[in-house]
Write a protein that holds these residues in place. Structure first.
Motif, PDB file in Angstrom:
ATOM      1  N   GLU A 128      43.689  45.557  44.150  1.00 50.93           N
ATOM      2  CA  GLU A 128      42.438  44.849  43.789  1.00 50.93           C
ATOM      3  C   GLU A 128      41.553  44.327  44.841  1.00 50.93           C
ATOM      4  O   GLU A 128      42.121  43.883  45.819  1.00 50.93           O
ATOM      5  CB  GLU A 128      43.074  43.486  43.093  1.00 50.93           C
ATOM      6  CG  GLU A 128      41.861  42.712  42.321  1.00 50.93           C
ATOM      7  CD  GLU A 128      41.853  41.163  41.920  1.00 50.93           C
ATOM      8  OE1 GLU A 128      43.232  40.969  41.463  1.00 50.93           O
ATOM      9  OE2 GLU A 128      41.341  40.418  42.246  1.00 50.93           O
TER      10      GLU A 128
ATOM     11  N   ASP B  36      44.004  35.514  44.470  1.00 51.00           N
ATOM     12  CA  ASP B  36      44.261  36.267  43.458  1.00 51.00           C
ATOM     13  C   ASP B  36      45.657  36.174  42.935  1.00 51.00           C
ATOM     14  O   ASP B  36      45.866  36.293  41.593  1.00 51.00           O
ATOM     15  CB  ASP B  36      44.123  37.775  43.868  1.00 51.00           C
ATOM     16  CG  ASP B  36      42.617  38.279  44.240  1.00 51.00           C
ATOM     17  OD1 ASP B  36      41.754  37.738  43.520  1.00 51.00           O
ATOM     18  OD2 ASP B  36      42.438  38.903  45.309  1.00 51.00           O
TER      19      ASP B  36
ATOM     20  N   SER C  18      42.088  39.784  38.623  1.00 49.00           N
ATOM     21  CA  SER C  18      43.143  39.266  38.505  1.00 49.00           C
ATOM     22  C   SER C  18      43.883  38.872  37.350  1.00 49.00           C
ATOM     23  O   SER C  18      45.104  39.196  37.019  1.00 49.00           O
ATOM     24  CB  SER C  18      43.335  38.190  39.618  1.00 49.00           C
ATOM     25  OG  SER C  18      42.567  38.311  40.728  1.00 49.00           O
TER      26      SER C  18
HETATM   27 MG   LIG Z   1      40.596  38.410  41.928  1.00 44.51          MG
END
Ligand SMILES: [Mg+2]
Ligand SMILES: Nc1nc2c(ncn2[C@@H]2O[C@H](COP(=O)(O)OP(=O)(O)O)[C@@H](O)[C@H]2O)c(=O)[nH]1
Lengths: 134, 318, 558
Positions: B143, B94, B58
């Protein structure tokens, strides 16, 4: 698939006291909700945009510095402005009794003051989730 | 529905966000919506970013978004975190690291819990990618954490997989060899500010050079970054562009996308049929009694299963 | 000795099988397990343990001597009472100045300045980040001008001033030094403390600006500058207070604070300072909670551990370098919004804990702190609480009165042991900065906080007025309110300031600061002082440093 309730937990203002907001976030997760936590020092704009992008059902605000009268109404206004008509906003922190009517008038539906339990927060969410639009 | 489609095509944030919720909640209307949007898809490039929890995905993404914005691209991110297996809830954190892009109208960030639904989070991701693609984002980044089969399925929905590794993994590198090393296109050693970074790089190079690496024919770029010190990000950003350009020129990107569609079709169709089977059989309601019968040796497993499947096929023959 | 111990042991066993057993059969105890506020097990009864004379001297010893378990001065409060220091500050510099003068007139012996959050994070009042926050939790200081007003009519050579300021501590200290200059007082005569403890900001309090490395550089620059020019100044107050407020246990409070201390000592040594040159100016800041014995034991253990660390690990020779001197504040998080008068009683217990634990100075919280800013009346009661303990309770008549209590010594040992375990673990993780970056420290605290809150909600931990003995209809308390127009007043002052100062000189001073910031070998204090003198604002100075150093991003741990 059962619909999941999504909740944005946000800390506007500059104070770093995140003990409460982290406790509630964790307890909400353990009660089966999806919680998006964005950290301390969030601007009203950033919170409102996050609420829309994340399509949350609730936004929980935590503030202990005393800046609630300035910041909470602004956050509600921006959430509505960006299209979050049905997002339910609640708040917690050191908020004097006297300020509560003002904040409620400005769209903060529930205010949890020091000593409030997680159960009260969870009850509030359960009672209000019927109102959710989709 | 029509209005929602139009709004998404015009890039309306509220509508995009709502559509992703439909997908996540597996609403029946989502199918029509995706089909309506589908003709408008195909313009976005999709990156998958994966690696162990805490490796800095992140944090790095936050910097990469800034780079891509400078190139004038509109960027969407889907960040997936695991749901709690106990409560089904999740804390999605995140976004915290990318929150400074929250107010940029050219960036859309969405956190997603892996939940446990049929068709998996991979199916939901594939659909969410279509919504974002149709909405006009140039770059979509997924992600996800690099552990577990479902997570691997997720990144396989992308054009290029960025695999993040960090110094001090130790024996984990060995384990990686068997699993996720194979899905990486571009390798990133993040936390290059740590002492052992060069050693980790050497280890990765070694693993990639082994003969049993099925991807030995195509060299995998390796980059060193420090997301906290903002080092190596430009090189990485350029490197990704070059890699994708190469894929395009070689026609490999088309290959990849065809494979992705194949995987998607497989996934969707089996999920759909499985759901129907479970419904018709009343699996969830009856499973306990079946367990009981088998446990007490009242019935034999294959006999029972064949009997059930025979009735199912008979019923569906006509 | 052994013979005597043997006798006692036999007698105890006899007591258990006869006297005790009979009673337990008829009246079982209230709970299966008794624990301190932080979950340390407490036995039914404590009895003498075998201890040689050497062990007594080594572990308990004498006040004013290593390992300082009994206190840092030989006569403690028989000589001089602790400094009664109420943390105060709100609104504009003018309003706070009035409050300080009032407090000094009421017998308070030191000032303690609370700054508002924009000041603590290096934003001017007109910065967009400051919306709603100006003057709320403390006084708004934008420039030297505000600082001049804040201490107007207060001779800085006569008071000692403590400033709760961390990330921009260098800037506020510079403002203070320049105000003194203008009062004609040389820096060498200034006495006071800056908190200047950035590590606990990352862990618990959240008012950080820069990443750890440049932040620690600023801290060591201050150490070095003050050692030469402001020798009576306490250059850091390594704080467990906020760690405890964030929900840590008593053991964690001490462990993480001392680990922070170790990190600062390391940094200063690495910057080329000699340990005895700065270690005597390190001071600490702890919390006092309700579990009286645990808290007292905590303070005693902390002194003993720090003395050992400084002597054995860092080879400190100077006695002052080995002494853990500390300020205490009563526990804000123990106060309840319900039945606020009950808080006066809590604060009294906590005051006793701090005094019996040998504190050097004390802030007592006001009964209404869980509701908002304290009123003048509430602040007075809080101060009176200290005065009553000091003059009426008699606990000040002898040094370390609880030493030798079987329970007290056992608890002190137990806490010490557990703290060492944490210190070892942190060492394994590569020191405190690494442990924080990994989120280890935050996670430990959060787990304790979570467990505590669960217990309160489940009712297994009683908080009077909150989950038992509650009142149905409580009437709202009087509270103090900061006038909402404050930001406008400060913005207007800033405008006037920018008109009256010489822009070119400001620009030059800031440029020089920026160059110096790029060069690790420069001490930044002189540059910050120069910028302060020409009325560069706090925000301007901080922004220059932000530009060079970058900003810290919290590592989420949930
Ligand atoms: Mg992350
Ligand atoms: N030293 C160092 N720490 C980093 C770096 N990148 C990220 N981190 C830290 O690693 C932790 C985890 O980062 P995060 O981005 O949440 O990792 P993720 O779980 O992979 O998304 C955070 O505390 C970051 O500050 C880096 O390049 N160097």
């Amino acid at each position: 698939m059962r619909r999941k309730i999504r909740i944005l937990m946000a800390k506007p203002g500059l104070d770093g006291h995140d003990r409460g907001v982290k406790y509630i976030s964790r307890a909400l997760r353990d009660a089966g909700y999806e919680v998006i936590y964005t950290g301390i020092r969030q601007s009203p704009e950033a919170i409102a945009h996050a609420a829309i992008q994340e399509d949350v059902d609730f936004v929980g605000l935590s503030l202990l510095s005393g800046a609630h009268n300035e910041l909470f109404p602004e956050i509600v206004r921006l959430i509505r402005k960006y299209g979050g008509e049905s997002i339910i906003v609640f708040a917690g922190g050191i908020i004097p009794e006297k300020d509560i009517p003002f904040l409620k008038e400005h769209g903060v539906e529930a205010i949890f003051t020091p000593g409030a339990s997680f159960k009260e927060v969870a009850d509030f969410i359960e009672q209000n989730k019927r109102r959710l639009s989709h | 529905m029509k209005r929602l489609t139009e709004k998404i095509l015009s890039g309306d944030v509220r509508a995009i966000a709502r559509a992703i919720s439909w997908i996540e909640n597996d609403y029946a209307q989502k199918e029509q919506l995706i089909d309506d949007l589908y003709p408008h898809c195909g313009n976005a490039v999709v990156w998958g970013l994966t690696g162990p929890p805490g490796s800095g995905k992140s944090t790095l993404l936050n910097l990469l978004i800034a780079r891509e914005r400078m190139k004038g691209k509109r960027v969407a991110v889907i960040a997936i975190d695991p749901s709690s297996p106990f409560s089904g809830g999740a804390i999605l954190g995140d976004r915290l690291r990318m929150q400074k892009h929250s107010t940029d109208s050219g960036v859309f960030i969405r956190s997603m819990a892996s939940r446990g639904h049929l068709g998996g989070v991979a199916g939901a991701t594939a659909d969410a990618i279509k919504v974002l693609d149709a909405a006009g984002f140039d770059l979509i980044i997924i992600e996800t954490i690099g552990v577990g089969q479902t997570e691997i399925e997720v990144v396989e929905m992308t054009d290029v997989v960025l695999l993040l590794l960090v110094p001090g993994l130790g024996d984990e590198i060995q384990a990686l060899k068997a699993g996720i090393m194979e899905i990486g296109d571009i390798f990133i050693i993040n936390k290059s500010d740590k002492d052992e970074a060069m050693k980790t790089k050497a280890e990765v190079e070694y693993v990639l050079s082994l003969n049993d690496n099925p991807r030995k024919d195509r060299p995998n770029p390796i980059f060193m970054t420090s997301a906290v010190l903002n080092l190596g990000i430009d090189e990485l950003s350029t490197g990704i562009d070059l890699y994708i350009e190469e894929l395009r020129v070689n026609g490999l990107i088309e290959d990849k996308r065809r494979k992705r569609i194949a995987r998607e079709i497989r996934l969707m169709i089996t999920a759909k049929i499985r759901r129907e089977v479970e419904k018709q059989l009343g699996l969830n309601e009856r499973i306990d009694s079946w367990v009981d019968q088998v446990y007490r040796r009242k019935r034999r497993p294959y006999a029972m299963i064949n009997e059930l499947s025979d009735t199912f096929f008979k019923k569906n023959r006509t | 000795m052994l013979n005597r111990m043997e006798k006692i042991k036999k007698k105890k066993e006899a007591w258990e099988t006869t006297t005790l057993k009979k009673v337990l059969e008829r009246f079982p105890e209230r709970k299966k397990r008794f624990v301190t506020g932080s979950w340390l097990d407490v036995d039914r009864l404590y009895t003498p343990v075998p201890q040689s004379e050497e062990e007594f001297i080594e572990k308990i010893g004498f006040p004013g001597e290593y390992p300082y378990t009994r206190g840092v001065q030989p006569t403690m409060y028989r000589g001089r009472l602790w400094t009664m220091r109420q943390y105060a500050g709100f609104g504009t510099a003018e309003e706070s100045n009035t409050r300080y003068k009032y407090l000094l007139s009421q017998g308070q012996t030191g000032l303690s300045v609370a700054f508002d959050l924009p000041t603590q994070i290096g934003y001017d009042s007109d910065d967009p980040h400051s919306l709603g926050e100006v003057g709320k939790v403390g006084v708004a200081i934008d420039s030297l001008k505000d600082m001049e007003i804040l201490f107007d009519g207060i001779p800085l050579d006569k008071v000692s001033t403590s400033m709760t300021i961390n990330a921009p501590a260098a800037v506020l200290l510079a403002f203070y030094i320049v105000v003194a200059e203008k009062q004609g007082i040389p820096a060498g005569q200034l006495r006071g403390t800056i908190q200047n403890d950035i590590l606990k900001e990352y862990i618990a309090r959240g008012t950080y600006i820069f990443p750890p490395k440049p932040s620690i550089r600023l801290i060591t620059d201050i150490f070095e500058y003050c050692a030469q020019h402001v020798p009576q100044w306490n250059t850091i107050s390594i704080s467990g207070y906020h760690i405890r407020e964030a929900g840590s246990t008593a053991v964690q409070e001490i462990a993480f604070t001392l680990a922070d201390g170790v990190e600062y000592v390391h940094a200063a040594l690495q910057a080329g300072l000699d340990v005895d040159q700065f270690a005597g100016r390190l001071s600490f800041f702890f919390n006092a909670h309700n579990d009286l014995f645990e808290e007292i034991a905590k303070f005693r253990a902390a002194r003993r551990i720090w003395a050992k660390l400084m002597k054995d690990r860092f080879g400190a020779k100077d006695e002052r370098s080995r002494m853990l001197r500390f300020h205490t504040q009563t526990g804000g998080s123990t106060l309840t919004a319900q039945q606020p008068d009950n808080n006066i009683v809590r604060v009294t217990i906590q005051t006793l804990a701090a005094v019996l634990g040998g504190t050097q100075s004390l802030h007592t919280n006001s009964r209404d702190e869980a509701l908002g800013l304290p009123t003048e009346e509430a602040v007075r009661i809080a101060l009176r609480t200290q005065q009553i303990v000091a003059h009426e309770s008699g606990v000040t008549n002898t040094v370390d009165p609880l030493a030798g209590s079987y329970f007290m010594e056992s608890l002190t040992d137990r806490i010490e042991q557990e703290v060492w375990q944490y210190l070892d673990r942190i060492e394994q993780l590569g020191g405190m900065v690494n442990a924080i970056e990994k989120g280890y420290v935050q996670k430990e605290i959060q787990n304790a906080a979570y467990q505590y809150q669960r217990e309160v909600e489940e009712g297994t931990r009683i908080v009077v007025g909150v989950n038992q003995y509650t009142l149905e209809d409580e009437k709202p308390d009087k509270i103090l309110r900061v006038s909402p127009g404050l930001r406008e007043i400060q913005i207007e002052k800033l405008r006037a300031l920018r008109r009256m100062r010489q822009a070119s000189r400001v620009k030059r001073a800031l440029q020089k600061l920026e160059q110096a910031a790029h060069n690790r070998n420069e001490n930044l204090m002189p540059y910050i002082l120069d910028a302060a003198r020409v009325y560069a604002t706090l925000g301007e100075i901080s922004n220059v440093l932000r530009h060079v150093f970058g900003e810290y991003q919290e590592s989420i741990v949930l």
